[in-house]
Design an enzyme around this catalytic site. Structure first.
Site, PDB file in Angstrom:
ATOM      1  N   SER A   1       2.694   5.865  -2.502  1.00 56.35           N
ATOM      2  CA  SER A   1       4.048   6.775  -2.769  1.00 56.35           C
ATOM      3  C   SER A   1       4.344   6.962  -4.090  1.00 56.35           C
ATOM      4  CB  SER A   1       5.191   6.228  -1.853  1.00 56.35           C
ATOM      5  OG  SER A   1       5.011   6.239  -0.579  1.00 56.35           O
TER       6      SER A   1
ATOM      7  N   ALA B   1       0.837  -1.287  -0.156  1.00 53.27           N
ATOM      8  CA  ALA B   1       0.038   0.031  -0.133  1.00 53.27           C
ATOM      9  C   ALA B   1       0.937   1.246  -0.102  1.00 53.27           C
ATOM     10  CB  ALA B   1      -0.907   0.246   1.213  1.00 53.27           C
ATOM     11  N   GLU B   2       1.852   1.217   0.922  1.00 51.40           N
ATOM     12  CA  GLU B   2       2.654   2.570   1.024  1.00 51.40           C
ATOM     13  C   GLU B   2       3.306   2.733  -0.395  1.00 51.40           C
ATOM     14  OE1 GLU B   2       5.698   5.477   3.772  1.00 51.40           O
ATOM     15  OE2 GLU B   2       4.464   3.611   4.496  1.00 51.40           O
ATOM     16  N   SER B   3       4.076   1.620  -1.106  1.00 51.36           N
ATOM     17  CA  SER B   3       4.873   1.646  -2.128  1.00 51.36           C
ATOM     18  C   SER B   3       3.942   2.277  -3.412  1.00 51.36           C
ATOM     19  CB  SER B   3       5.445   0.329  -2.713  1.00 51.36           C
ATOM     20  OG  SER B   3       6.221  -0.176  -1.641  1.00 51.36           O
TER      21      SER B   3
END
Length: 140
Positions: free
Chosen positions: A66, A61-63
């Protein structure tokens, strides 16, 4: 009616995959300021009981969020840095692939926020996450 062909990945994404993304086995499928899509295999990303690891959900999710935020930041000559991530785990997977879709909620001049939905091969939602990135000048 046929679906539109996916846009080619921006050139900068070739060097934007981190060592952690590589360990996860992240495959990028689409990246734009409005949306990023990618997937990772369940195999190699499980907790001791053989289920997809919740931490892998957070990394995916963060990758994706981002990368989409970075695509937006580039239009402003800025860079994106994560400041908040939260995730709700709904269910898990034992095999196959987990696909994530980060969709922009707000693309501002100082912040970008995304909802990231992770699904299994069966299309069922595994996790819902929200990521907020601060848009800041690059370090020189």
């Amino acid at each position: 009616m046929t679906a539109a062909a996916p846009r080619p990945l921006p050139e900068w994404t070739a060097s934007a995959v981190s060592p952690l993304d590589a360990k996860l086995g992240l495959e990028l499928l689409e990246v734009s300021p409005e949306r990023a899509v990618g997937r990772a295999p369940v195999a190699g990303n499980t907790q001791p009981f053989g289920l997809w690891h919740g931490g892998a959900s957070c990394v995916l999710a963060e990758s994706l969020g981002s990368l989409a935020a970075h695509a937006h930041a580039l239009t402003l000559d800025l860079v994106a840095v994560g400041v908040d991530l939260n995730a709700t785990h709904h269910r898990s997977a034992r095999e196959g692939w987990v696909t994530g879709t980060a969709t922009a909620l707000r693309l501002g001049r100082t912040l970008a926020s995304y909802e990231v939905v992770l699904t299994g091969d069966d299309g069922q939602r595994l996790c819902t996450a929200r990521l907020t990135c601060s848009l800041v000048p690059p370090r020189r």
